[in-house]
Design an enzyme around this catalytic site. Structure first.
Site, PDB file in Angstrom:
ATOM      1  N   GLU A   1      15.519   3.438 -29.366  1.00  0.00           N
ATOM      2  CA  GLU A   1      15.767   4.303 -30.537  1.00  0.00           C
ATOM      3  C   GLU A   1      15.158   5.687 -30.390  1.00  0.00           C
ATOM      4  O   GLU A   1      15.263   6.501 -31.304  1.00  0.00           O
ATOM      5  CB  GLU A   1      15.250   3.615 -31.798  1.00  0.00           C
ATOM      6  CG  GLU A   1      16.034   2.358 -32.119  1.00  0.00           C
ATOM      7  CD  GLU A   1      15.728   1.798 -33.496  1.00  0.00           C
ATOM      8  OE1 GLU A   1      14.646   2.079 -34.029  1.00  0.00           O
ATOM      9  OE2 GLU A   1      16.592   1.073 -34.020  1.00  0.00           O
TER      10      GLU A   1
ATOM     11  N   LYS B   1      11.561   3.652 -25.873  1.00  0.00           N
ATOM     12  CA  LYS B   1      10.748   2.933 -26.857  1.00  0.00           C
ATOM     13  C   LYS B   1      10.628   1.450 -26.511  1.00  0.00           C
ATOM     14  O   LYS B   1       9.615   0.816 -26.722  1.00  0.00           O
ATOM     15  CB  LYS B   1      11.427   3.098 -28.218  1.00  0.00           C
ATOM     16  CG  LYS B   1      10.743   2.402 -29.377  1.00  0.00           C
ATOM     17  CD  LYS B   1      11.559   2.597 -30.650  1.00  0.00           C
ATOM     18  CE  LYS B   1      10.892   1.982 -31.868  1.00  0.00           C
ATOM     19  NZ  LYS B   1      11.738   2.069 -33.066  1.00  0.00           N
ATOM     20  N   GLN B   2      11.729   0.879 -25.998  1.00  0.00           N
ATOM     21  CA  GLN B   2      11.783  -0.573 -25.807  1.00  0.00           C
ATOM     22  C   GLN B   2      12.834  -0.887 -24.747  1.00  0.00           C
ATOM     23  O   GLN B   2      13.674  -0.034 -24.447  1.00  0.00           O
ATOM     24  CB  GLN B   2      12.164  -1.225 -27.122  1.00  0.00           C
ATOM     25  CG  GLN B   2      13.547  -0.825 -27.617  1.00  0.00           C
ATOM     26  CD  GLN B   2      13.722  -1.029 -29.108  1.00  0.00           C
ATOM     27  OE1 GLN B   2      13.542  -0.109 -29.879  1.00  0.00           O
ATOM     28  NE2 GLN B   2      14.096  -2.229 -29.499  1.00  0.00           N
TER      29      GLN B   2
ATOM     30  N   TRP C   1      19.631  -6.808 -35.363  1.00  0.00           N
ATOM     31  CA  TRP C   1      20.007  -7.526 -34.133  1.00  0.00           C
ATOM     32  C   TRP C   1      18.857  -8.423 -33.679  1.00  0.00           C
ATOM     33  O   TRP C   1      19.028  -9.282 -32.829  1.00  0.00           O
ATOM     34  CB  TRP C   1      20.383  -6.541 -33.027  1.00  0.00           C
ATOM     35  CG  TRP C   1      19.242  -5.716 -32.462  1.00  0.00           C
ATOM     36  CD1 TRP C   1      18.267  -5.071 -33.158  1.00  0.00           C
ATOM     37  CD2 TRP C   1      18.956  -5.487 -31.080  1.00  0.00           C
ATOM     38  NE1 TRP C   1      17.416  -4.424 -32.299  1.00  0.00           N
ATOM     39  CE2 TRP C   1      17.808  -4.656 -31.016  1.00  0.00           C
ATOM     40  CE3 TRP C   1      19.556  -5.878 -29.882  1.00  0.00           C
ATOM     41  CZ2 TRP C   1      17.242  -4.224 -29.817  1.00  0.00           C
ATOM     42  CZ3 TRP C   1      19.003  -5.433 -28.690  1.00  0.00           C
ATOM     43  CH2 TRP C   1      17.858  -4.633 -28.660  1.00  0.00           C
ATOM     44  N   ASP C   2      17.685  -8.201 -34.252  1.00  0.00           N
ATOM     45  CA  ASP C   2      16.515  -9.026 -33.943  1.00  0.00           C
ATOM     46  C   ASP C   2      16.885 -10.514 -34.028  1.00  0.00           C
ATOM     47  O   ASP C   2      16.400 -11.336 -33.269  1.00  0.00           O
ATOM     48  CB  ASP C   2      15.380  -8.747 -34.939  1.00  0.00           C
ATOM     49  CG  ASP C   2      14.974  -7.278 -35.008  1.00  0.00           C
ATOM     50  OD1 ASP C   2      15.848  -6.418 -34.839  1.00  0.00           O
ATOM     51  OD2 ASP C   2      13.786  -6.990 -35.253  1.00  0.00           O
TER      52      ASP C   2
HETATM   53  C1  BGC Z   1      13.354  -1.328 -33.233  1.00  0.00           C
HETATM   54  C2  BGC Z   1      14.678  -2.005 -33.421  1.00  0.00           C
HETATM   55  C3  BGC Z   1      14.511  -3.195 -34.334  1.00  0.00           C
HETATM   56  C4  BGC Z   1      13.848  -2.784 -35.636  1.00  0.00           C
HETATM   57  C5  BGC Z   1      13.544  -3.964 -36.525  1.00  0.00           C
HETATM   58  C6  BGC Z   1      12.780  -0.962 -34.590  1.00  0.00           C
HETATM   59  O1  BGC Z   1      11.519  -0.392 -34.431  1.00  0.00           O
HETATM   60  O2  BGC Z   1      13.472  -0.180 -32.440  1.00  0.00           O
HETATM   61  O3  BGC Z   1      15.200  -2.429 -32.180  1.00  0.00           O
HETATM   62  O4  BGC Z   1      15.725  -3.787 -34.585  1.00  0.00           O
HETATM   63  O5  BGC Z   1      12.626  -2.132 -35.357  1.00  0.00           O
HETATM   64  O6  BGC Z   1      12.661  -4.835 -35.913  1.00  0.00           O
END
Ligand code: BGC
Length: 772
Positions: free
Chosen positions: A492, A605-606, A349-350
């Site tokens: 995550e 986490k984010q 999804w990035d």
């Molecule tokens: C993040 C995800 C991301 C992935 C790839 C993971 O560490 O939590 O949101 O899509 O890294 O960048």
């Protein structure tokens, strides 16, 4: 912490590593990667070191090492390595004395220059290596080597250079040897083939010594390599230079008239012969001209004493173009671009949430290629939905070749507590990717006004994703609502949660948007409607969407104004994260806790709820955003590089500019900063897209809200002026932001552009000055 990274106040186009340290090879290999979207090479030293990661990637050439592994972007035989023996001493910077070491990337031209002085016994030499991957010729790369004998004694030089197929992706060897050959006595060729996807490569290298008397000029084949051995003598206080020119073609290249290996071999050699008249500098400047076109398109200028902010946006744009396979819509951007083996070259999804906006707003033709990839991915998305018992298009969490469907690995690193491999649940239950793709498509359409794409592909994706969500919802009879259980949201660190707000709200948006879209198409575009109707039986689909979307559970704010991240988050234990947030690098929390334990605490986490508040800002008021920002930010580790840019933009929107600017600087340092380990597996592609977003969305205040352009700049106090531009529905807009006003201009004769700013609607004919 090491301070090998250097940025020059007087040259805001260059990043430099000063001094050599074999402990930190990965940093500049990765952040100085060279490439053109077709191919990319990490900037490893020419001579080899233990601990290096010497990678070359060609976009889209995915291969599965064996049936138990998912497909990944294979590490192609290396064409840049060279070994030198000087008066019998093997050149190595961990022996002898090294001075004046510099490795410098010119972001403007894409040229990498590495130079140093090496002394070993009687040998005193200066070596300078220049290299580039051509932006003008997608298959071409070149190195120029200059050797200066700084002693007054003669120097005997031996060079071994060629194509080295002994490389792998952390041990997974993706190629069978294939043929090797020497054409016209000087073009060495290797023709490896990927083991499972059967993609054939033609790699050709040529060395050019002009005016040098070679005492040895000998080809050498090895099981997995083909080299040339050269020897010559250099008088005291003299210098010579030579070149290596190489190219890579593959059997999936679209533009070739024939993809047969024999034809590609001939073609590659003919191309190198045709370039003979051109010098290294000619070829470099031809490539630099292509780069210049990128720099000329909406240049971003920041007037500030913090000169690194200006470099940061150039660094981000440089990488966004190195990593994006704009030449082929069957390919997309990897989470590490093509700068490392991390995440196997897969697309997440990035792309839609972090990188695509840059392209939609500044290079719509590249954005079109990226969204077309998702159209080509519909088959894979159907496969995934069907195998999970759903309908419609369920996009894979990780994607590679568009029709492959899900390619997320099932097992990851060992758990520090149990010692067992951790199951990666994202491929099964991180489902928000489907509405992220829909969001990206919609934003692309809103910004570009690309009706043709909408009619032919875009609407279909939107309808198909809405259809997936309708089938995904679960009816909760007790509550009499539809919900989405057992998912991972953007955070995550929370697995198997119910009703993640981000997931539920974005699914709801996708469904409701399609209800309106279908009604509109029926009126406005009967032919498009009819085509979609044939595929989807729109009447019954809309009925289902209406029934279910009305009854989706959308978590509401608590009495304290907090939108719960999911059903259980707010009841979990809170941990003070200060020490982990201050630690170098990410994941320090996991030195003390495992994922299961983190799952049970209010640790994020984010950006998760905060990302929802940013992307769907029209749904939430400022007070609620503030409360949620103050609640969630302290609980967020920012362990994902996708986090800081969201926080920077949201806090800028909320008028917390000091905080925002702090996030901006932290985010720009993820790859560019002094911390020397963070980029080892590759750069953080999404965070680089985030740098552009922080500037244009955050400080430029540009946003599309309810299909309407809005521009509300907020300048950090450290900046005097910010100038940027973007394309909007085929017209070009430039904005110059100053502390108390902004000037907005439109070029061309197109019709007036309407936008809002602080609640007022403006019409832009050619130029407007707006005071805050
Ligand atoms: C993040 C995800 C991301 C992935 C790839 C993971 O560490 O939590 O949101 O899509 O890294 O960048």
């Amino acid at each position: 912490m090491s301070t090998l990274m250097h940025y020059d106040t007087n040259d805001l186009w260059k990043i430099e590593q000063v001094g050599f340290d074999e402990k930190f090879l990965g940093k500049t290999e990765s952040i100085m990667v060279l490439g053109n979207g077709y191919l990319a090479v990490r900037s490893s030293e020419e001579e080899s070191y233990v601990g290096e990661t010497r990678d070359t990637f060609v976009a889209g050439t995915f291969n599965a090492f064996d049936e138990n592994e998912v497909t990944e972007l294979p590490n192609v035989p290396d064409m840049l390595g060279m070994n030198f023996v000087l008066n019998g001493h093997v050149l190595s910077l961990i022996q002898g004395q090294v001075s004046d070491y510099s490795k410098k990337l010119n972001l403007k031209t894409g040229e990498l220059v590495r130079s140093f002085i090496w002394k070993k016994d009687e040998v005193v030499v200066k070596l300078t290596f220049r290299r580039f991957v051509s932006k003008a010729r997608l298959h071409f790369l070149a190195t120029q080597v200059q050797i200066e004998n700084l002693s007054d004694q003669p120097l005997s030089v031996k060079v071994r250079s060629g194509i080295n197929g002994q490389l792998s992706n952390e041990g997974s060897q993706h190629f069978t040897d294939g043929e090797k050959g020497l054409m016209e006595g000087r073009f060495i060729q290797m023709m490896p083939e990927t083991t499972q996807s059967k993609i054939q490569f033609v790699q050709t290298s040529e060395h050019r010594f002009e005016g040098v008397e070679l005492t040895e000029n000998r080809p050498e084949t090895a099981r997995r390599g083909f080299y040339m051995n050269y020897a010559f003598d250099l008088n005291g206080n003299s210098s010579i230079s030579f070149e290596k020119r190489s190219s890579i073609y593959t059997s999936i290249d679209k533009e070739l008239s024939s993809n047969k290996v024999e034809d590609m071999r001939q073609f590659a050699v003919a191309e190198l012969i045709s370039l003979e008249e051109l010098s290294f500098d000619d070829l470099l400047s031809e490539s630099a001209k292509e780069w210049q076109k990128i720099w000329d398109k909406h240049p971003i200028k920041i007037e500030t004493k913090n000169f690194r902010d200006q470099i940061a946006i150039r660094f981000a744009q440089y990488h966004l173009h190195v990593m994006t396979p704009a030449h082929d819509e069957r390919m997309n951007i990897g989470a590490k671009g093509m700068s490392g083996e991390g995440y196997k070259g897969h697309t997440f999804w990035d792309t839609e949430i972090f990188m695509l906006p840059y392209f939609s707003f500044t290079h719509p033709e590249i954005a079109k290629s990226l969204v077309t990839y998702r159209y080509l991915g519909l088959d894979g998305a159907h496969k995934k939905a069907t195998s999970n018992g759903y309908e419609g298009a369920q996009y894979p969490w990780e994607a590679a070749w568009p029709t492959d469907g899900e390619v997320t690995p099932v097992w990851g690193a060992a758990d520090i507590v149990t010692g067992q491999a951790t199951k990666i649940w994202s491929g099964f239950i991180e489902q928000h990717i489907t509405s992220d793709v829909a969001f990206g498509i919609k934003q692309y359409l809103d910004v570009t006004g690309d009706d043709t794409f909408a009619r032919e592909k875009g609407y279909e994706i939107l309808v198909d994703t809405a259809k997936f969500w309708a089938s995904r919802l679960e009816y909760n009879a007790k509550q009499d609502y539809y919900e989405i259980c057992d998912v991972i949201g953007p955070d995550e660190y929370k697995e198997h949660v119910n009703n993640n707000s981000y997931t539920n709200y974005t699914a709801h948006w996708n469904m409701v948007y399609v209800i309106d879209l279908v009604a509109e198409l029926k009126e406005r575009e009967p032919q498009v409607y009819a085509k979609l109707d044939e595929k989807f039986d729109l009447k019954s689909l809309v009925q289902t969407l209406e029934e279910k979307s009305e009854k989706i559970f959308l978590p509401q704010a608590t009495e304290d104004g907090i939108i719960p991240q999911d059903d259980s988050y707010l009841s979990k234990k809170v941990l003070d994260l200060t020490k982990y947030k201050e630690a170098d690098g990410v994941d320090s929390l996991f030195h003390e806790y495992n994922l299961e334990q983190v799952n049970e605490m209010q640790i994020t986490k984010q950006a998760d709820v905060l990302l929802l508040l940013l992307l769907f800002e029209g749904l939430f008021d400022k007070e609620l955003k503030e409360k949620n920002f103050d609640y969630y930010e302290p609980k967020t580790t920012h362990d994902s590089s996708l986090s800081l840019s969201t926080h920077a933009i949201l806090s800028a929107d909320l008028g917390k500019l000091e905080k925002s600017y702090h996030f901006f600087q932290q985010a720009s340092n993820i790859d560019m900063g002094e911390y020397m380990k963070s980029s080892d597996p590759g750069i953080h592609a999404a965070s680089l897209g985030g740098i552009w977003q922080m500037i244009v969305f955050g400080y430029g205040g540009v946003r599309i809200v309810n299909e309407q352009l809005r521009i509300e700049p907020h300048l950090p106090k450290e900046w005097n002026t910010l100038t940027f531009g973007f394309d909007y529905k085929g017209q070009e807009i430039t904005v110059e932001v100053r502390p108390d006003h902004f000037i907005i201009e439109k070029s061309g004769q197109g019709k007036a552009i309407e936008f809002t700013s602080k609640g007022k609607t403006h019409k832009l004919n050619d130029s407007l000055t707006i005071f805050y």
